[in-house]
Design an enzyme around this catalytic site. Structure first.
Site, short mmCIF file in Angstrom:
data_model
loop_
_atom_site.label_atom_id
_atom_site.label_comp_id
_atom_site.label_asym_id
_atom_site.label_seq_id
_atom_site.Cartn_x
_atom_site.Cartn_y
_atom_site.Cartn_z
N ALA A 14 37.91 45.10 43.54
CA ALA A 14 37.73 45.07 42.22
C ALA A 14 37.94 43.55 41.74
O ALA A 14 36.74 42.97 41.19
CB ALA A 14 38.58 45.86 41.36
N ALA A 15 39.00 42.98 41.82
CA ALA A 15 39.28 41.59 41.10
C ALA A 15 38.35 40.51 41.70
O ALA A 15 37.61 39.63 41.39
CB ALA A 15 40.78 41.43 41.16
N GLU A 38 37.72 39.73 53.42
CA GLU A 38 38.31 40.86 53.12
C GLU A 38 38.84 41.55 54.62
O GLU A 38 37.91 41.64 55.57
CB GLU A 38 37.48 42.04 52.49
N ALA A 46 35.64 52.03 45.29
CA ALA A 46 36.40 52.59 44.05
C ALA A 46 37.81 53.16 44.70
O ALA A 46 37.55 54.42 45.06
CB ALA A 46 35.52 53.50 43.45
N CYS A 48 40.00 54.14 43.14
CA CYS A 48 40.29 55.22 42.18
C CYS A 48 39.57 56.59 42.32
O CYS A 48 40.09 57.64 41.90
CB CYS A 48 39.78 54.76 40.71
N ASN A 311 39.34 44.53 37.29
CA ASN A 311 37.98 44.27 37.09
C ASN A 311 37.92 43.25 35.89
O ASN A 311 37.08 42.10 35.77
CB ASN A 311 37.24 45.37 36.69
N TYR A 432 34.52 64.40 13.27
CA TYR A 432 34.63 65.96 13.22
C TYR A 432 33.29 66.62 13.26
O TYR A 432 32.44 66.35 12.29
CB TYR A 432 35.65 66.32 11.90
N TRP A 440 41.41 68.96 10.91
CA TRP A 440 42.32 67.78 10.92
C TRP A 440 42.62 67.69 12.53
O TRP A 440 43.03 68.14 13.37
CB TRP A 440 43.73 68.31 10.54
N ARG A 448 50.00 61.95 10.58
CA ARG A 448 50.67 62.29 9.23
C ARG A 448 52.15 62.69 9.47
O ARG A 448 53.23 62.27 8.71
CB ARG A 448 49.95 63.42 8.51
#
Ligand code: FAD
Length: 462
Positions: A14-15, A38, A46, A48, A311, A432, A440, A448
């Site tokens: 990835a990096a 590599e 991936a 993941c 990434n 919503y 809500w 809240r």
């Protein structure tokens, strides 16, 4: 015209490949030669996706590979598989590399070096830990080995050691394959990145899909057969028969190569970089799981091994090498995962992390549903918010629930990133409609309640 420069990338996932791709986007091959080494059989894959490949959700291994070496070649990036960097010589601007198939060694010069060596999975130093049938999960080759063991070895009982997100996802994969799955962890809850009350919800979800949990039980060793295969996992309280063992014990930055070359590493063991991903050593950049970064809420250095950071950091390094300007600001610890239908998400600090950073906090956990009650298919979700006393600033959030509950964490991450108070969050204009949320939204209800708790605390004057 200036002489052509050379970028050398160590680590082809990835990096590393993000850095190579960005640098190529900004600089043509006649201006910048790019070589990436590599040591594995695969690059630009991936990791993941490994649990989903093992579980059979992803059928073909090739689906997990974003770009092949041939595709990189077409873009003018020379990606060399099975080639390991074994020494960095920053003074000489060169890296010693070894061909793992041919065995030959050579020194590769660089004008810019990107270290993107990823992370090293923790392997316990216990009897039998290296037995056949005990699998780590880190690179694609590990996923291939586990899937082969599941499909060819007809295992019946699997033990997963470690209840972090990789342990969770691998437990799900093995359940989907029809195995009897046990999970062992020395901690009292799975997902220790969550507070205990939220971790308990994850434990319930795991038991709900048939995973047997053995928590608070350190593993003491692995029994093996005379031919060296694992047969059981031993804890201090029991022996769990196992045909297959998967380790998910976490990772640490793979920074040894850099450290040996005198490149600075920090308290987490990760390579130290500035926000442009430059190390303190001239012409050397680093990105991904091998670096440490700053936690924007606690201010502490952290090494959080996630593809999303790798990434972005690789991209930032590549832009810098390409002559542009980009920065990686740090992280707030956002992560999502799932175990079958139950999703898990967190951002910011949990209660223990907040206390360690010196914050006094107030927390609320609110149970609600993902849709209006009259629309069929809604499911339960619990949202927890952690706010600072007095200021009411949001410090962290956690969600455990079903039906896309986890991705609500992104809204909370944005609020956290922007330093919002829970009071300010109560007025957020969130979407919503009955199939998507109650009137809500659970996030608004939690905000809240948290704002009420902050207000009550202020009034109490303590
Ligand atoms: C099972 C699993 C599931 C995951 N799920 C997620 C997820 O859902 N979300 C998320 O954000 N992240 C997830 N991750 C983490 C993510 O995959 C990693 O953070 C990411 O791959 C890190 O990228 P990287 O390039 O820094 O390191 P890596 O992907 O580890 O790549 C480093 C590469 O460097 C190579 N290398 C190391 N040393 C040398 C050397 N000396 N010479 C040559 N090559 C070398 C290695 O072979 C490796 O291919 C998951 C990881 C695993 C294992």
């Amino acid at each position: 015209m200036a002489a052509r420069e050379r970028l050398l990338v160590v680590g082809g996932d990835a990096a590393g490949m993000s850095a190579a791709s960005q640098a190529r986007r900004l600089r043509a091959p006649d201006d910048l030669e790019i070589v990436a080494v590599e040591r594995g059989h695969h690059a630009s894959y991936a990791a993941c996706g490994i649990p989903y490949y093992v579980g059979g959700v992803v059928e073909e291994l090739d689906s997990l590979i974003a770009r092949t070496p041939a595709e990189f070649q077409e873009r003018g990036i020379d990606l060399r598989l099975r080639t390991e960097a074994v020494e960095i010589d920053p003074g000489g601007g060169r890296v010693r590399v070894r061909s793992l198939d041919g065995g030959g060694e050579s020194w590769e010069p660089y004008d810019h070096l990107v270290i993107a060596t990823g992370a090293v999975p923790t392997r316990p130093r216990l009897p039998g830990a290296d037995a056949e049938g005990v699998h780590g999960v880190q690179i694609l080759d590990d996923g291939v080995a586990i899937r082969r063991a599941v499909e060819d070895g007809s295992p019946r009982r699997a033990v997963v050691v470690g209840g972090g997100y990789i342990g969770l996802e691998m437990a799900e994969a093995l359940v989907m394959r029809g195995l009897e799955v046990s999970l062992v962890d020395f901690a009292d809850q799975p997902m220790r990145t969550l507070d205990p009350d939220m971790g308990a919800l994850v434990a319930d979800a795991m038991r709900g899909i048939g995973v047997k949990l053995y928590l608070g039980e350190p593993v003491e060793g692995f029994d093996t057969s005379p031919d060296g295969r694992v047969t059981a996992v031993r804890t201090e309280s029991r022996t769990l028969p196992a045909d297959l063992v998967v380790l998910g014990l976490g990772v640490r930055p793979a920074s040894g190569l850099a450290r040996e070359a005198g490149i600075e590493t920090g308290p987490t063991g990760g390579i130290v970089t500035d926000r442009r991903m430059r190390t303190r050593t001239d012409r050397v950049w680093a990105a991904g799981d091998c670096v440490e970064t700053r936690h924007l809420i606690s201010g502490a250095p952290v090494a959080i091994a996630l593809g999303t950071h790798a990434n972005k950091q690789g991209r930032v390094a590549g832009i810098g090498i390409g002559g542009g300007y980009a920065t990686f600001p740090g992280v707030i610890g956002t992560a999502v995962s799932k175990i079958c239908h139950v999703e898990v998400a967190r951002t910011g600090l949990n209660e223990a992390e907040a206390a360690a950073a010196g914050f006094e906090t107030l927390s609320v956990a609110v149970g609600s549903t993902t849709r209006v009650g009259y629309i069929p298919g809604g499911a339960a979700m619990t949202t927890k918010l952690i706010a600072e006393r007095r200021s009411g600033r949001l410090l962290g959030a956690q969600i455990v629930g079903e039906e896309n509950a986890a991705k609500r964490i992104d809204g909370l991450a944005i609020a956290l990133w922007n330093g919002m108070t829970v009071e300010e969050m109560t007025g957020l204009d969130l979407g919503y409609a009955p199939p998507f949320a109650p009137v809500w939204d659970p996030v608004l209800i939690a905000a809240r309640k948290a704002a009420d708790a902050v207000e009550r605390d202020m009034r109490s004057g303590s």
